[in-house]
Design a protein around this motif. Structure first.
Motif, PDB file in Angstrom:
ATOM      1  N   GLY A  75       0.834  -1.207   0.000  1.00 52.99           N
ATOM      2  CA  GLY A  75       0.000   0.000   0.000  1.00 52.99           C
ATOM      3  C   GLY A  75       0.863   1.250   0.000  1.00 52.99           C
ATOM      4  O   GLY A  75       0.463   2.308  -0.469  1.00 52.99           O
TER       5      GLY A  75
ATOM      6  N   ALA B 274      -4.711   6.387  -6.365  1.00 50.92           N
ATOM      7  CA  ALA B 274      -3.429   5.884  -5.856  1.00 50.92           C
ATOM      8  C   ALA B 274      -3.470   4.386  -5.578  1.00 50.92           C
ATOM      9  O   ALA B 274      -2.542   3.657  -5.925  1.00 50.92           O
TER      10      ALA B 274
ATOM     11  N   HIS C 261       4.067   4.230  -8.650  1.00 53.86           N
ATOM     12  CA  HIS C 261       4.880   3.273  -7.883  1.00 53.86           C
ATOM     13  C   HIS C 261       4.101   2.297  -7.019  1.00 53.86           C
ATOM     14  O   HIS C 261       4.686   1.514  -6.297  1.00 53.86           O
ATOM     15  N   LYS C 262       2.763   2.352  -7.099  1.00 56.42           N
ATOM     16  CA  LYS C 262       1.982   1.407  -6.280  1.00 56.42           C
ATOM     17  C   LYS C 262       1.473   0.292  -7.200  1.00 56.42           C
ATOM     18  O   LYS C 262       2.272  -0.476  -7.708  1.00 56.42           O
TER      19      LYS C 262
ATOM     20  N   ASP D 137      -8.760  10.201  -6.937  1.00 52.82           N
ATOM     21  CA  ASP D 137      -7.411   9.828  -6.498  1.00 52.82           C
ATOM     22  C   ASP D 137      -7.321   8.305  -6.624  1.00 52.82           C
ATOM     23  O   ASP D 137      -7.866   7.566  -5.808  1.00 52.82           O
TER      24      ASP D 137
ATOM     25  N   THR E 154       0.288  12.993  -5.284  1.00 57.55           N
ATOM     26  CA  THR E 154       0.196  14.154  -4.395  1.00 57.55           C
ATOM     27  C   THR E 154       0.327  15.444  -5.199  1.00 57.55           C
ATOM     28  O   THR E 154      -0.466  16.378  -5.044  1.00 57.55           O
TER      29      THR E 154
HETATM   30  C1  PLP Z   1      -5.171   6.998  -1.300  1.00 59.42           C
HETATM   31  C2  PLP Z   1      -3.810   7.623  -1.461  1.00 59.42           C
HETATM   32  N1  PLP Z   1      -3.714   8.857  -1.987  1.00 59.42           N
HETATM   33  C3  PLP Z   1      -2.532   9.451  -2.155  1.00 59.42           C
HETATM   34  C4  PLP Z   1      -1.353   8.826  -1.794  1.00 59.42           C
HETATM   35  C5  PLP Z   1      -0.045   9.542  -2.011  1.00 59.42           C
HETATM   36  O1  PLP Z   1       0.750   8.870  -2.940  1.00 59.42           O
HETATM   37  P1  PLP Z   1       2.156   9.500  -3.408  1.00 59.42           P
HETATM   38  O2  PLP Z   1       2.995   9.516  -2.172  1.00 59.42           O
HETATM   39  O3  PLP Z   1       2.657   8.570  -4.450  1.00 59.42           O
HETATM   40  O4  PLP Z   1       1.877  10.859  -3.901  1.00 59.42           O
HETATM   41  C6  PLP Z   1      -1.403   7.559  -1.251  1.00 59.42           C
HETATM   42  C7  PLP Z   1      -0.163   6.881  -0.795  1.00 59.42           C
HETATM   43  O5  PLP Z   1      -0.154   6.167   0.174  1.00 59.42           O
HETATM   44  C8  PLP Z   1      -2.659   6.940  -1.072  1.00 59.42           C
HETATM   45  O6  PLP Z   1      -2.752   5.717  -0.565  1.00 59.42           O
END
Ligand code: PLP
Length: 383
Positions: A9, A177, A200-201, A175, A75
Motif C-alpha cells: 500500500g 493511488a 509506484h503502487k 485519487d 500528491t
Molecule cells: C489513497 C492515497 N492517496 C494518495 C497517496 C499519495 O501517494 P504519493 O505519495 O505517491 O503521492 C497515497 C499513498 O499512500 C494513497 O494511498
C-alpha cells in the motif's frame, strides 16, 4: 531470517519485470532531454514519451493523449488540481476517508476561502451516498475523492458519484493511488473529469513518477500553479496555454516515465483482472484467519465484500506499534503501523489515535507468505 514484504500500500515491491532495465538503458545509453534538443535521439525519446501517454490514455479509458500530464506523484497531481482549479467561494467536497494528499491541500484551500465539505463515511470506510448527495449544492465546483482506501481497503462508488456529478455539473476528480493497476478504471464510462495516479503502487513502476488525466473542460479551468520552461513557446514569459505543456514545467522524470512505460506493458499483459483476483485471494485468506478473534479487530469491509487488497488490524490487547515492530524484528515481515497519512480515515474507522497495523498484498506475494504472516501474528498474540 526471511523477508516478507507486505507493505504494498505504501509502494509495490518487487516492481514489474523490465522496469529497472528500461531505466538503466535510458540512463546509460540515451540520457538526453526531451523537447529541448534538436537531434535524433531527443526526437526518438519524444516518441517514447508520447507512446507512454497513449498507453495511459487507453489504460484509463480516456481519449486525449495530450491531456495526459506527467507529475512526480499523485500528491502533486492532486495539488495541481485543487489549487489550480478552486477559488475563494467555490465549494469542494471530499470524503472522510481521504489520504492527506487530498485532505491537506483541501484544508489549505479552505484557509484561502474555499468552502470545504467532508462527506461522511461509515465505520467500514464506505461512503454514505445520501449524505454525499445532500452536500452537493449549487456552488459546488468539484468533488475530489479517493477510489480505494489506503487504510482499510474500502472502495468508493465512483461510477455512481460520477453520474451524480455529471447531472449536477460538478467536476469529478478521482485519487486512484490505490486502485490504478488493480481495478479497471474507465474515465469516460465513470464520468471522471480528472484522474490522479501514482506510478509506484499498483502500476508497479518506479517512485517519482505519476500523473493526471484531464478532460478538456477541466484542463481549461485549471491554471498552472508552477511556472517554468517547457521547451515550447520559449519566446514568451508566460506558460503555454495548451496541454500538456501548460502543466508540465521543468525537465521531466524521463527514466521514471520509461520505467512506468515498461510497468504498464507488464500490467496490461498480465491483466488488471488477473492481478486483482490473485491479490484478493490472498487478502481473503489472511482476513479469514482473524475474523472471529476477539483480540483483533479487522477494520473495514469484510472478506467477501468489494475491497482493495489492504487489511488493517487493530490489536485490542496489544500495542499496535509493538506488534508491527515484532513482526519485522522476529519474523522479517514488513508492514506499516500508525496513521498511514490518513488521520481523517482513522477517525472515521474509530482507530484514532492508536492507528492500525496495515497488511497490503501485492502481485508477487504467495499463499505460503500469508500463512507465515498468520502464524507469526498468532505467536505474538499468544505471548
Ligand atoms: C489513497 C492515497 N492517496 C494518495 C497517496 C499519495 O501517494 P504519493 O505519495 O505517491 O503521492 C497515497 C499513498 O499512500 C494513497 O494511498
Amino acid at each position: 531470517m526471511r523477508n516478507v514484504y507486505l507493505d504494498n500500500g505504501s509502494t509495490s515491491f518487487p516492481k514489474a519485470p523490465g522496469v529497472g532495465r528500461a531505466m538503466v538503458e535510458f540512463i546509460e545509453n540515451i540520457g538526453c532531454n526531451v523537447n529541448r534538443g534538436g537531434y535524433r535521439s531527443s526526437y526518438s525519446l519524444s516518441e517514447k514519451i508520447l507512446e507512454t501517454r497513449e498507453k495511459l490514455r487507453d489504460f484509463f479509458g480516456f481519449n486525449r493523449e495530450s491531456n495526459v500530464v506527467f507529475t512526480p506523484n499523485v500528491t502533486f497531481s492532486l495539488n495541481y488540481i485543487i489549487h489550480g482549479l478552486l477559488r475563494a467561494g467555490d465549494r469542494l467536497i471530499i470524503t472522510s476517508m481521504e489520504h492527506n494528499a487530498v485532505a491537506r491541500p483541501a484544508e489549505t484551500a479552505r484557509l484561502r476561502g474555499v468552502d470545504l465539505a467532508i462527506a461522511r463515511c461509515d465505520e467500514k470506510g464506505c461512503l454514505d451516498l445520501e449524505d454525499f448527495k445532500r452536500q452537493i449544492t449549487a456552488d459546488t465546483k468539484a468533488v475530489v475523492m479517493l477510489h480505494g482506501s489506503n487504510v482499510c481497503g474500502s472502495l468508493m462508488p465512483v461510477a455512481e458519484v460520477g453520474k451524480l456529478c455529471k447531472e449536477r455539473g460538478v467536476f469529478f476528480i478521482v485519487d486512484a493511488a490505490q486502485t490504478a493497476g488493480v481495478f479497471p478504471i474507465h474515465m469516460k464510462e465513470m464520468n471522471i473529469n480528472g484522474l490522479a495516479f501514482t506510478g509506484h503502487k499498483g502500476l508497479l513502476g518506479p517512485q517519482g513518477i505519476g500523473g493526471l488525466l484531464l478532460d478538456d473542460k477541466l484542463a481549461q479551468a485549471i491554471s498552472p500553479i508552477i511556472d517554468g520552461g517547457t521547451g515550447s513557446r520559449s519566446d514568451s514569459i508566460v506558460m503555454p496555454d495548451f496541454m500538456p505543456d501548460k502543466l508540465e514545467p521543468g525537465t521531466m522524470n524521463l527514466p521514471g516515465i520509461l520505467g512506468l512505460s515498461a510497468a504498464l506493458d507488464y500490467v496490461i499483459e498480465k491483466g488488471v483482472d488477473n492481478i486483482r483476483a490473485e491479490e484478493l485471494k490472498l487478502t481473503r485468506l489472511f482476513m479469514e484467519a482473524f475474523i472471529s478473534r476477539s483480540s483483533v479487530r479487522v477494520v473495514g469491509p469484510g472478506a467477501g465484500e468489494e475491497r482493495c487488497p489492504i487489511v488493517s488490524l487493530d490489536f485490542t490487547d496489544k500495542d499496535n506499534a509493538e506488534v508491527a515492530f515484532r513482526l519485522d524484528n522476529e519474523f522479517g515481515i514488513m508492514t506499516r503501523c500508525g496513521m498511514h497519512c490518513a488521520p481523517l480515515a482513522h477517525k472515521t474507522l474509530k482507530t484514532f489515535p492508536q492507528g492500525t497495523v496495515r497488511f497490503a498484498f501485492g502481485h508477487r506475494n504467495t499463499e505460503e507468505e500469508v500463512a507465515y504472516a498468520v502464524d507469526a501474528i498468532e505467536r505474538i498474540l499468544s505471548d
